[in-house]
Design a protein around this motif. Structure first.
Motif, PDB file in Angstrom:
ATOM      1  N   THR A 462       0.838  -1.210   0.000  1.00 16.90           N
ATOM      2  CA  THR A 462       0.000   0.000   0.000  1.00 16.90           C
ATOM      3  C   THR A 462       0.871   1.257   0.000  1.00 16.90           C
ATOM      4  N   THR A 463       2.043   1.188   0.654  1.00 15.52           N
ATOM      5  CA  THR A 463       2.962   2.333   0.634  1.00 15.52           C
ATOM      6  C   THR A 463       3.463   2.609  -0.779  1.00 15.52           C
ATOM      7  N   LEU A 464       3.800   1.542  -1.510  1.00 16.44           N
ATOM      8  CA  LEU A 464       4.254   1.719  -2.891  1.00 16.44           C
ATOM      9  C   LEU A 464       3.144   2.353  -3.741  1.00 16.44           C
ATOM     10  N   PHE A 465       1.924   1.866  -3.594  1.00 13.81           N
ATOM     11  CA  PHE A 465       0.805   2.451  -4.336  1.00 13.81           C
ATOM     12  C   PHE A 465       0.589   3.909  -3.915  1.00 13.81           C
ATOM     13  N   HIS A 466       0.742   4.191  -2.622  1.00 11.23           N
ATOM     14  CA  HIS A 466       0.576   5.555  -2.124  1.00 11.23           C
ATOM     15  C   HIS A 466       1.574   6.505  -2.802  1.00 11.23           C
ATOM     16  N   GLU A 467       2.843   6.145  -2.742  1.00 10.07           N
ATOM     17  CA  GLU A 467       3.861   7.025  -3.326  1.00 10.07           C
ATOM     18  C   GLU A 467       3.697   7.114  -4.837  1.00 10.07           C
ATOM     19  N   PHE A 468       3.250   6.028  -5.454  1.00 12.73           N
ATOM     20  CA  PHE A 468       3.043   6.074  -6.893  1.00 12.73           C
ATOM     21  C   PHE A 468       1.859   6.966  -7.250  1.00 12.73           C
ATOM     22  N   GLY A 469       0.889   7.066  -6.347  1.00 11.24           N
ATOM     23  CA  GLY A 469      -0.212   8.012  -6.552  1.00 11.24           C
ATOM     24  C   GLY A 469       0.305   9.441  -6.620  1.00 11.24           C
ATOM     25  N   HIS A 470       1.235   9.769  -5.716  1.00  9.28           N
ATOM     26  CA  HIS A 470       1.896  11.083  -5.794  1.00  9.28           C
ATOM     27  C   HIS A 470       2.632  11.218  -7.124  1.00  9.28           C
ATOM     28  N   ALA A 471       3.329  10.130  -7.505  1.00 10.39           N
ATOM     29  CA  ALA A 471       4.104  10.167  -8.754  1.00 10.39           C
ATOM     30  C   ALA A 471       3.194  10.433  -9.963  1.00 10.39           C
ATOM     31  N   VAL A 494      -2.887  17.469  -1.342  1.00  8.34           N
ATOM     32  CA  VAL A 494      -1.825  16.739  -2.036  1.00  8.34           C
ATOM     33  C   VAL A 494      -1.890  15.235  -1.773  1.00  8.34           C
ATOM     34  N   GLU A 495      -2.488  14.829  -0.642  1.00  9.23           N
ATOM     35  CA  GLU A 495      -2.551  13.401  -0.335  1.00  9.23           C
ATOM     36  C   GLU A 495      -3.719  12.688  -1.024  1.00  9.23           C
ATOM     37  N   LEU A 496      -4.610  13.421  -1.676  1.00 13.24           N
ATOM     38  CA  LEU A 496      -5.738  12.752  -2.345  1.00 13.24           C
ATOM     39  C   LEU A 496      -5.266  11.772  -3.423  1.00 13.24           C
ATOM     40  N   PRO A 497      -4.440  12.191  -4.404  1.00 13.07           N
ATOM     41  CA  PRO A 497      -4.038  11.242  -5.456  1.00 13.07           C
ATOM     42  C   PRO A 497      -3.268  10.041  -4.914  1.00 13.07           C
ATOM     43  N   SER A 498      -2.511  10.237  -3.832  1.00 16.33           N
ATOM     44  CA  SER A 498      -1.727   9.127  -3.281  1.00 16.33           C
ATOM     45  C   SER A 498      -2.623   8.167  -2.512  1.00 16.33           C
ATOM     46  N   GLN A 499      -3.478   8.719  -1.658  1.00 17.72           N
ATOM     47  CA  GLN A 499      -4.306   7.853  -0.823  1.00 17.72           C
ATOM     48  C   GLN A 499      -5.393   7.143  -1.617  1.00 17.72           C
ATOM     49  N   GLY A 601       7.508  19.376   5.424  1.00 18.07           N
ATOM     50  CA  GLY A 601       6.626  20.536   5.259  1.00 18.07           C
ATOM     51  C   GLY A 601       5.273  20.425   5.939  1.00 18.07           C
ATOM     52  N   TYR A 602       5.136  19.510   6.904  1.00 21.48           N
ATOM     53  CA  TYR A 602       3.821  19.237   7.474  1.00 21.48           C
ATOM     54  C   TYR A 602       3.491  20.040   8.731  1.00 21.48           C
ATOM     55  N   ALA A 603       4.297  21.036   9.079  1.00 17.46           N
ATOM     56  CA  ALA A 603       3.980  21.856  10.255  1.00 17.46           C
ATOM     57  C   ALA A 603       2.600  22.481  10.098  1.00 17.46           C
ATOM     58  N   ALA A 604       1.768  22.308  11.121  1.00 16.46           N
ATOM     59  CA  ALA A 604       0.367  22.757  11.087  1.00 16.46           C
ATOM     60  C   ALA A 604      -0.382  22.115   9.924  1.00 16.46           C
ATOM     61  N   GLY A 605       0.095  20.943   9.493  1.00 21.29           N
ATOM     62  CA  GLY A 605      -0.522  20.299   8.337  1.00 21.29           C
ATOM     63  C   GLY A 605      -0.657  18.795   8.441  1.00 21.29           C
ATOM     64  N   TYR A 606      -0.288  18.218   9.595  1.00 27.17           N
ATOM     65  CA  TYR A 606      -0.341  16.760   9.682  1.00 27.17           C
ATOM     66  C   TYR A 606      -1.773  16.232   9.624  1.00 27.17           C
ATOM     67  N   TYR A 607      -2.723  17.075  10.037  1.00 25.28           N
ATOM     68  CA  TYR A 607      -4.143  16.706   9.938  1.00 25.28           C
ATOM     69  C   TYR A 607      -4.527  16.340   8.504  1.00 25.28           C
ATOM     70  N   SER A 608      -3.725  16.816   7.535  1.00 24.21           N
ATOM     71  CA  SER A 608      -4.113  16.691   6.129  1.00 24.21           C
ATOM     72  C   SER A 608      -4.199  15.243   5.672  1.00 24.21           C
ATOM     73  N   TYR A 609      -3.509  14.316   6.366  1.00 25.64           N
ATOM     74  CA  TYR A 609      -3.666  12.909   6.002  1.00 25.64           C
ATOM     75  C   TYR A 609      -5.115  12.470   6.199  1.00 25.64           C
TER      76      TYR A 609
END
Length: 678
Positions: A462-471, A494-499, A601-609
């Protein structure tokens, strides 16, 4: 020097084999000089400021510098050494100075502002409007309206923050690399599968030692925590992992954490914001800390009852199975795996033979081909920074170039932990040419051993698919301007295409494309696919609480005035209180190795997952309704999301794809916290 320095020559692909560490500093200095000249041309133009001669010119100024620094900082993450780390400490303040020189150039800002003030009369395209807004805010959000004294203070703050962030990351990497658990008695390996033992034996052999070595890199650490029966050794490993940067020595990160959050707060106040979170969230879908906290609170209320029930069930199971006194953090993965095996008759060792790494790579390519018509051809004439890096030409169904793709899969001492996507060249359109991107993913997956190839855990799949979604987000970019191309979008989008791509890992129709037994070639049996699907919501309440705890810790650092905080551990414990299930571990502190928020770069942004999970669950429900390989739906997702980058507000793009806003119900249904749609 320019004649001999490969970084200052014209190149299509990063010329890794020709680059020496000593090339970077002079190349960056020369590229800064060239960029300053380009800026000066904009400022000294005798023509009235226009979108073309000011905004577009500024967008493409310094493009050579961007490429050189992307190579340097990517190497500092994926293939670093003491020399590169030392150079990063020298280069970062120089780059910060250059950035501030641009942002605090009053004449340049005046030209930008003149264009901005007349934007309603300019008849700009949507993308041009977005770029204009972005450039204007680049100045205003970085102090263009401050007086000279405050501008100087802001410059100093930025330089200090850049250096502290680097130090933080270097300490975490040093801590990860210096610990090892050296086992010489085979009895201590009880419970560990063959692959984990072989990898540990190989690691010991590499270090000229007898026995087995386990370390804090994920492919070594996670199997140990999941399978090792020896509880005291699991405890030792867990405490070592959780104590990175918390040892009161040269790698201690507590002071770095306090300095970073206090300097960030000072920066926000200087720019007119109540807190650093207010500053960051202005450019996010969530918009305000209040909205973020409300979002997390809503999920917490839904997930906490389920999490407490799951925890109680797990503790009862552990006490009955091995007579422990109380469930501790170092028990969670071990007993969780045992309970999962009991409930679903499923464990990672059953699945791993079906996920040989090359088959999984083929799988993510096959899924992308079915969805978007992409073709992947491995090539061997592209320069790489390490022999393990693979390269692929990506084209469409008609053979047209889409991207160049780099993939780097296994842990090394010079590579930071985790998995990420990055780029060596952005996509953009200039001089009537659509420049195609060079995209990379970097992971830390299980290595092959002397006995067997690299067999991935399902989590690694699932991690490989996740990073490939970003790719894919990077590869399929199709915009004019590099700064709003690909993954240059709001952080909580930004995490939508990966997740969303992870969802295909649970679908029979997708798994049958690649999940084949590495020895027999047998396709993964329906029974196992059914178990994967059924077990997907196992302990989802606890997993949700864990993820929320990280987001709440992040917000606790960044949505308040941190000037009175003196004790990192005490502050962290208060932040974790609403989500705590396990007893606190005195020797551990997460903040001191929380690289996402203090180095990334996730400062004040970790909720974004979690925010993006709401989007991805809602989006995948749409795919499921139409068929997971429905080309029309895929084309719509590509046209409205993947190709558009940051050209429009993400809510506009999402509604264009889905026809409505996303609501949390789809995520809660997928997590088993709400009934499925009938």
């Amino acid at each position: 020097m320019a004649q001999k320095n490969p970084l200052l020559q014209t190149f299509e692909h990063a010329p890794f084999s020709k680059i020496k560490t000593e090339h970077f500093k002079p190349a960056i200095e020369e590229a800064i000089h060239l960029a300053k000249n380009e800026i000066q041309e904009i400022v000294s133009s005798s023509e009235a400021p226009s979108f073309s001669n000011t905004i577009e010119a500024l967008e493409f100024a310094g493009s050579q510098l961007d490429r050189i620094t992307s190579i340097f900082f990517n190497l500092n993450s994926a293939e670093t050494n003491d020399e590169i780390q030392k150079l990063a400490q020298e280069i970062s303040p120089v780059l910060t100075d250059f950035k501030n020189d641009i942002i605090q150039n009053a004449d340049l800002f005046e030209r930008v502002k003149k264009v901005y003030d007349q934007k309603d009369e300019l008849e700009l395209t949507v993308e041009q409007n977005t770029l204009l807004d972005k450039k204007y805010k680049m100045f205003t959000r970085n102090g263009a309206n401050l007086n000279d004294e405050d501008k100087k203070q802001l410059r100093d703050l930025d330089k200090k923050l850049a250096a502290l962030s680097l130090s933080f990351g270097e300490n975490v990497l040093a801590e990860t690399n210096r610990y090892e658990l050296h086992i010489t008695d085979e009895k201590d390996l009880e419970g560990l599968p063959k692959g984990a033992r072989s990898a540990a034996k190989m690691l010991a052999k590499e270090k000229n030692k007898e026995g087995w070595i386990f370390n804090l890199h994920y492919p070594s650490y996670l199997p140990f925590m999941k399978y090792a029966k020896n509880r005291s050794l699991r405890k030792e490993m867990a405490i070592a992992f959780g104590a990175k940067g918390f040892h009161n020595d040269q790698y201690d990160n507590r002071e770095n954490v306090l300095q970073i959050v206090k300097l960030r707060h000072q920066k926000a106040k200087l720019l007119g914001y109540p807190t650093y979170a207010h500053f960051k969230l202005e450019e996010r879908m969530a918009e305000t800390p209040e909205k973020v906290n409300s979002f997390m609170q809503e999920l917490l209320e839904k997930a906490k009852p389920a999490a407490k029930e799951e925890f109680g069930e797990l503790e009862k199971f552990a006490i009955e199975l091995e007579g422990i006194d109380r469930l501790q953090k170092w028990d969670a993965a071990y007993f969780g795996e045992k309970l999962k095996q009991k409930l679903f008759d499923l464990d990672d060792e059953q699945l791993k033979p079906y996920f040989e790494i090359n088959n999984v790579i083929h799988g993510v390519f096959a899924v992308s081909e079915r969805l978007y018509g992409l073709k992947f051809k491995e090539v061997f004439d592209v320069d790489t920074y390490h022999p393990e890096v693979k390269t692929y030409e990506v084209s469409d169904e008609n053979g047209k170039e889409i991207a160049l793709f780099y993939a780097d899969f296994h842990p090394r001492e010079g590579k930071r932990g985790g998995a990420w996507m990055t780029s060596y060249k952005s996509q953009y359109f200039k001089d009537e040419k659509n420049e195609r991107p060079h995209i990379s993913i970097v992971c830390n997956f299980t290595k092959p051993t002397e006995d067997e190839p690299s067999l991935l855990t399902f989590n690694e799949v699932t991690t490989l698919f996740h990073e490939f979604g970003h790719a894919l987000h990077g590869m399929l970019a199709n915009t004019i301007y590099p700064s709003i191309s690909g993954t240059n979008v709001f952080w909580d989008f930004v995490e939508l295409p990966s997740q969303v791509l992870e969802n295909w890992c649970y679908e029979k129709e997708a798994l049958e494309l690649f999940a084949r037994h590495y020895e027999t070639g047998e396709i993964i049996p329906d029974e196992l696919v059914k178990k994967i699907k059924e077990s997907a919501t196992f302990h989802e309440g606890m997993a949700t609480l864990r993820q929320l705890s990280f987001g709440m810790l992040d917000m606790s650092w960044h949505s308040i005035d941190p000037s009175e905080i003196e004790n990192v551990k005490e502050h962290e414990e208060k932040a974790f209180a609403p989500t705590r299930l396990f007893p606190e571990v005195e020797e551990n502190c997460m903040s001191t190795s929380f690289a996402h928020i203090f180095q990334g770069g996730y400062a004040a942004g970790y909720y974004s997952y979690k925010w993006a999970e709401v989007l991805d669950a809602d989006a995948f429900e749409h795919f499921s309704e139409k068929g997971i390989f429905d080309r029309e739906t895929a084309q719509k997702f590509r046209d409205t999301i993947l190709s558009q980058g940051g050209t429009e507000h993400p809510l506009t793009l999402y509604k264009r794809f889905r026809g409505k806003e996303a609501a949390p119900e789809a995520l809660l249904r997928r997590a088993g916290l709400l009934p499925k749609k009938s």
